[in-house]
Design a protein around this motif. Structure first.
Motif, PDB file in Angstrom:
ATOM      1  N   PRO A  16       0.758  -1.259  -0.022  1.00 43.51           N
ATOM      2  CA  PRO A  16       0.109  -0.027   0.194  1.00 43.51           C
ATOM      3  C   PRO A  16       0.827   1.182  -0.068  1.00 43.51           C
ATOM      4  CG  PRO A  16       0.118  -0.876   1.964  1.00 43.51           C
ATOM      5  CD  PRO A  16       0.723  -1.850   1.339  1.00 43.51           C
ATOM      6  N   THR A  17       0.331   2.154  -0.543  1.00 45.83           N
ATOM      7  CA  THR A  17       1.206   3.338  -0.810  1.00 45.83           C
ATOM      8  C   THR A  17       0.287   4.669  -0.542  1.00 45.83           C
ATOM      9  OG1 THR A  17       0.938   3.942  -3.284  1.00 45.83           O
ATOM     10  CG2 THR A  17       2.858   2.743  -2.603  1.00 45.83           C
ATOM     11  N   GLY A  18       0.681   5.864  -0.066  1.00 43.45           N
ATOM     12  CA  GLY A  18       0.206   7.062  -0.036  1.00 43.45           C
ATOM     13  C   GLY A  18      -0.019   7.453  -1.495  1.00 43.45           C
ATOM     14  N   VAL A  19      -0.983   8.406  -1.428  1.00 43.09           N
ATOM     15  CA  VAL A  19      -1.252   9.119  -2.986  1.00 43.09           C
ATOM     16  C   VAL A  19      -0.822  10.727  -2.936  1.00 43.09           C
ATOM     17  CG1 VAL A  19      -2.481   9.686  -4.757  1.00 43.09           C
ATOM     18  CG2 VAL A  19      -2.767   7.506  -3.440  1.00 43.09           C
ATOM     19  N   CYS A  20       0.258  11.052  -3.620  1.00 44.75           N
ATOM     20  CA  CYS A  20       0.528  12.580  -3.620  1.00 44.75           C
ATOM     21  C   CYS A  20       0.336  13.147  -5.002  1.00 44.75           C
ATOM     22  CB  CYS A  20       1.978  12.621  -3.151  1.00 44.75           C
ATOM     23  SG  CYS A  20       2.445  11.698  -1.758  1.00 44.75           S
ATOM     24  N   VAL A  21       0.278  14.438  -4.888  1.00 42.96           N
ATOM     25  CA  VAL A  21       0.163  15.409  -6.180  1.00 42.96           C
ATOM     26  C   VAL A  21       1.476  16.395  -5.931  1.00 42.96           C
ATOM     27  CG1 VAL A  21      -0.996  17.077  -7.474  1.00 42.96           C
ATOM     28  CG2 VAL A  21      -2.220  15.146  -6.866  1.00 42.96           C
ATOM     29  N   VAL A  22       2.270  16.173  -7.008  1.00 43.63           N
ATOM     30  CA  VAL A  22       3.619  17.029  -7.022  1.00 43.63           C
ATOM     31  C   VAL A  22       3.132  18.337  -7.861  1.00 43.63           C
ATOM     32  CG1 VAL A  22       6.060  17.480  -7.503  1.00 43.63           C
ATOM     33  CG2 VAL A  22       5.388  15.498  -6.685  1.00 43.63           C
ATOM     34  N   THR A  23       3.059  19.441  -7.170  1.00 41.80           N
ATOM     35  CA  THR A  23       2.853  20.742  -7.923  1.00 41.80           C
ATOM     36  C   THR A  23       4.186  21.504  -8.093  1.00 41.80           C
ATOM     37  OG1 THR A  23       2.159  21.781  -5.910  1.00 41.80           O
ATOM     38  CG2 THR A  23       0.753  20.650  -7.218  1.00 41.80           C
ATOM     39  N   ALA A  24       3.915  22.519  -8.928  1.00 44.28           N
ATOM     40  CA  ALA A  24       5.135  23.610  -9.109  1.00 44.28           C
ATOM     41  C   ALA A  24       4.442  24.738  -9.985  1.00 44.28           C
ATOM     42  CB  ALA A  24       6.305  22.945  -9.851  1.00 44.28           C
ATOM     43  N   ILE A  25       5.140  25.671  -9.841  1.00 47.73           N
ATOM     44  CA  ILE A  25       4.832  27.175 -10.917  1.00 47.73           C
ATOM     45  C   ILE A  25       5.765  26.963 -11.873  1.00 47.73           C
ATOM     46  CG2 ILE A  25       4.536  29.590 -11.281  1.00 47.73           C
ATOM     47  CD1 ILE A  25       2.333  28.297  -9.409  1.00 47.73           C
ATOM     48  N   GLY A  26       5.273  26.535 -13.241  1.00 48.41           N
ATOM     49  CA  GLY A  26       5.849  26.480 -14.453  1.00 48.41           C
ATOM     50  C   GLY A  26       6.698  27.835 -14.860  1.00 48.41           C
ATOM     51  N   PHE A  39       6.326   8.201  -3.243  1.00 52.77           N
ATOM     52  CA  PHE A  39       7.023   9.223  -2.693  1.00 52.77           C
ATOM     53  C   PHE A  39       7.613   8.681  -1.270  1.00 52.77           C
ATOM     54  CE2 PHE A  39       6.533  12.112   0.862  1.00 52.77           C
ATOM     55  CZ  PHE A  39       7.311  13.090   0.692  1.00 52.77           C
ATOM     56  N   THR A  40       9.060   9.365  -1.174  1.00 46.64           N
ATOM     57  CA  THR A  40       9.374   8.831   0.138  1.00 46.64           C
ATOM     58  C   THR A  40      10.412   9.862   0.808  1.00 46.64           C
ATOM     59  OG1 THR A  40      10.961   6.833   0.938  1.00 46.64           O
ATOM     60  CG2 THR A  40      11.650   7.853  -1.006  1.00 46.64           C
ATOM     61  N   SER A  41      10.571   9.681   2.409  1.00 49.61           N
ATOM     62  CA  SER A  41      11.596  10.246   2.860  1.00 49.61           C
ATOM     63  C   SER A  41      12.713   9.873   2.645  1.00 49.61           C
ATOM     64  CB  SER A  41      11.156  10.013   4.423  1.00 49.61           C
ATOM     65  OG  SER A  41      12.232  10.122   5.264  1.00 49.61           O
ATOM     66  N   VAL A  42      13.658  10.727   2.390  1.00 44.01           N
ATOM     67  CA  VAL A  42      15.200   9.923   1.923  1.00 44.01           C
ATOM     68  C   VAL A  42      16.386  10.363   3.240  1.00 44.01           C
ATOM     69  CG1 VAL A  42      17.044  10.424   0.107  1.00 44.01           C
ATOM     70  CG2 VAL A  42      14.547  10.523  -0.445  1.00 44.01           C
ATOM     71  N   SER A  43      16.118  11.583   3.826  1.00 50.10           N
ATOM     72  CA  SER A  43      17.204  11.819   4.632  1.00 50.10           C
ATOM     73  C   SER A  43      16.601  12.902   5.632  1.00 50.10           C
ATOM     74  CB  SER A  43      18.345  12.465   3.940  1.00 50.10           C
ATOM     75  OG  SER A  43      19.302  13.033   5.027  1.00 50.10           O
ATOM     76  N   LEU A  44      17.145  12.848   6.958  1.00 48.53           N
ATOM     77  CA  LEU A  44      16.706  13.735   8.057  1.00 48.53           C
ATOM     78  C   LEU A  44      17.711  14.834   8.202  1.00 48.53           C
ATOM     79  CD1 LEU A  44      15.806  11.334  11.065  1.00 48.53           C
ATOM     80  CD2 LEU A  44      14.293  12.644   9.597  1.00 48.53           C
ATOM     81  N   ASN A  45      18.942  14.664   7.944  1.00 49.54           N
ATOM     82  CA  ASN A  45      20.076  15.578   7.750  1.00 49.54           C
ATOM     83  C   ASN A  45      20.891  15.410   6.642  1.00 49.54           C
ATOM     84  OD1 ASN A  45      21.475  17.795   8.689  1.00 49.54           O
ATOM     85  ND2 ASN A  45      22.750  16.360  10.224  1.00 49.54           N
ATOM     86  N   ASP A 143      -6.595  14.393   8.906  1.00 49.03           N
ATOM     87  CA  ASP A 143      -6.253  13.245   9.552  1.00 49.03           C
ATOM     88  C   ASP A 143      -6.087  11.801   8.979  1.00 49.03           C
ATOM     89  OD1 ASP A 143      -5.981  14.491  11.944  1.00 49.03           O
ATOM     90  OD2 ASP A 143      -8.227  14.564  12.336  1.00 49.03           O
ATOM     91  N   HIS A 144      -6.815  11.818   7.785  1.00 49.07           N
ATOM     92  CA  HIS A 144      -6.871  10.320   7.199  1.00 49.07           C
ATOM     93  C   HIS A 144      -6.557  10.508   5.672  1.00 49.07           C
ATOM     94  CE1 HIS A 144      -9.081   9.455  10.407  1.00 49.07           C
ATOM     95  NE2 HIS A 144     -10.114  10.338  10.319  1.00 49.07           N
ATOM     96  N   PRO A 145      -5.385   9.731   5.325  1.00 51.55           N
ATOM     97  CA  PRO A 145      -4.810   9.534   4.080  1.00 51.55           C
ATOM     98  C   PRO A 145      -5.330   8.787   3.111  1.00 51.55           C
ATOM     99  CG  PRO A 145      -3.811   8.143   5.470  1.00 51.55           C
ATOM    100  CD  PRO A 145      -4.680   8.577   6.298  1.00 51.55           C
ATOM    101  N   LEU A 146      -5.573   9.144   1.703  1.00 52.16           N
ATOM    102  CA  LEU A 146      -6.078   8.586   0.583  1.00 52.16           C
ATOM    103  C   LEU A 146      -4.821   7.348   0.356  1.00 52.16           C
ATOM    104  CD1 LEU A 146      -7.949   8.035  -1.598  1.00 52.16           C
ATOM    105  CD2 LEU A 146      -6.412   9.445  -3.026  1.00 52.16           C
ATOM    106  N   VAL A 147      -4.993   6.004   0.397  1.00 43.79           N
ATOM    107  CA  VAL A 147      -4.185   4.966   0.073  1.00 43.79           C
ATOM    108  C   VAL A 147      -4.534   4.185  -1.170  1.00 43.79           C
ATOM    109  CG1 VAL A 147      -3.393   2.805   1.038  1.00 43.79           C
ATOM    110  CG2 VAL A 147      -4.097   4.589   2.633  1.00 43.79           C
ATOM    111  N   PHE A 148      -3.508   3.884  -1.949  1.00 37.09           N
ATOM    112  CA  PHE A 148      -3.677   2.943  -3.134  1.00 37.09           C
ATOM    113  C   PHE A 148      -3.161   1.615  -2.834  1.00 37.09           C
ATOM    114  CE2 PHE A 148      -2.456   1.582  -7.410  1.00 37.09           C
ATOM    115  CZ  PHE A 148      -3.662   1.890  -8.165  1.00 37.09           C
ATOM    116  N   PHE A 149      -3.899   0.573  -3.012  1.00 31.34           N
ATOM    117  CA  PHE A 149      -3.642  -0.724  -2.867  1.00 31.34           C
ATOM    118  C   PHE A 149      -4.157  -1.698  -3.792  1.00 31.34           C
ATOM    119  CE2 PHE A 149      -4.652  -4.608  -0.161  1.00 31.34           C
ATOM    120  CZ  PHE A 149      -3.386  -5.351  -0.118  1.00 31.34           C
TER     121      PHE A 149
END
Length: 168
Positions: A16-26, A39-45, A143-149
């Motif tokens: 199962p994964t969370g679902v994200c939308v990556v946004t930017a201003i072009g 999407f993942t956390s990679v490093s704390l420091n 509080d509650h994530p959308l999950v893809f499974f």
């Protein structure tokens, strides 16, 4: 041993994964966005996060050309929003409310959390890129994530915690 793409997708769909939308201003000043499930956390420091857009994505080049991006973690009621951002070629922001993250990238209304990032690096990885961002600001607001499974969407709600176990 060779692994068939369909079997690879089927088996990894059990994670199962969370679902994200990556946004930017072009570069043209208009918002850009794409749905991602990698999407993942990679490093704390330093604080780093990563996502893996497909090389075939028509949205990623616009996001990559921006100075910054924002990862919007979708909340349980945002499946329709996910489907909008997973569509190619449409005006994804036509009926979507959003505000500016500190960098100016869009924070979508109603998200579970947002992570504002400056570009760290982009690496080629097979048929995808590994895009890394240095976190500059973030917040959790729902509080509650959308999950893809296994090919479908759902929600997760925290249950009573299991007793903590120490591992050797």
């Amino acid at each position: 041993m060779s692994v068939e793409a369909a079997r690879f997708r089927e088996v990894l769909g059990h994670f199962p994964t969370g679902v994200c939308v990556v946004t930017a201003i072009g570069e043209d000043g208009s918002p850009a966005g794409m749905a991602i499930g990698s999407f993942t956390s990679v490093s704390l420091n330093p604080p780093l996060v990563g996502f893996l857009p497909a090389k075939a994505s028509s949205s990623f080049p616009r996001i990559r050309a921006a100075k910054s991006f924002c990862v919007n973690v979708l909340s349980a009621g945002q499946e329709d929003l996910c489907r909008v951002f997973a569509t190619s070629g449409a005006d994804k922001f036509a009926d979507v409310g959003w505000s500016d993250a500190p960098s100016g990238a869009p924070v979508l209304d109603g998200v579970l959390a947002w992570i504002d990032c400056a570009w760290e690096s982009v690496h080629e990885t097979g048929d995808h890129y590994l895009a890394l961002g240095r976190v500059t600001a973030l917040d959790a607001v729902a509080d509650h994530p959308l999950v893809f499974f296994r090919g479908g969407y759902g929600r997760w709600e925290k249950q009573t915690a299991l007793p903590h176990k120490e591992f050797p």
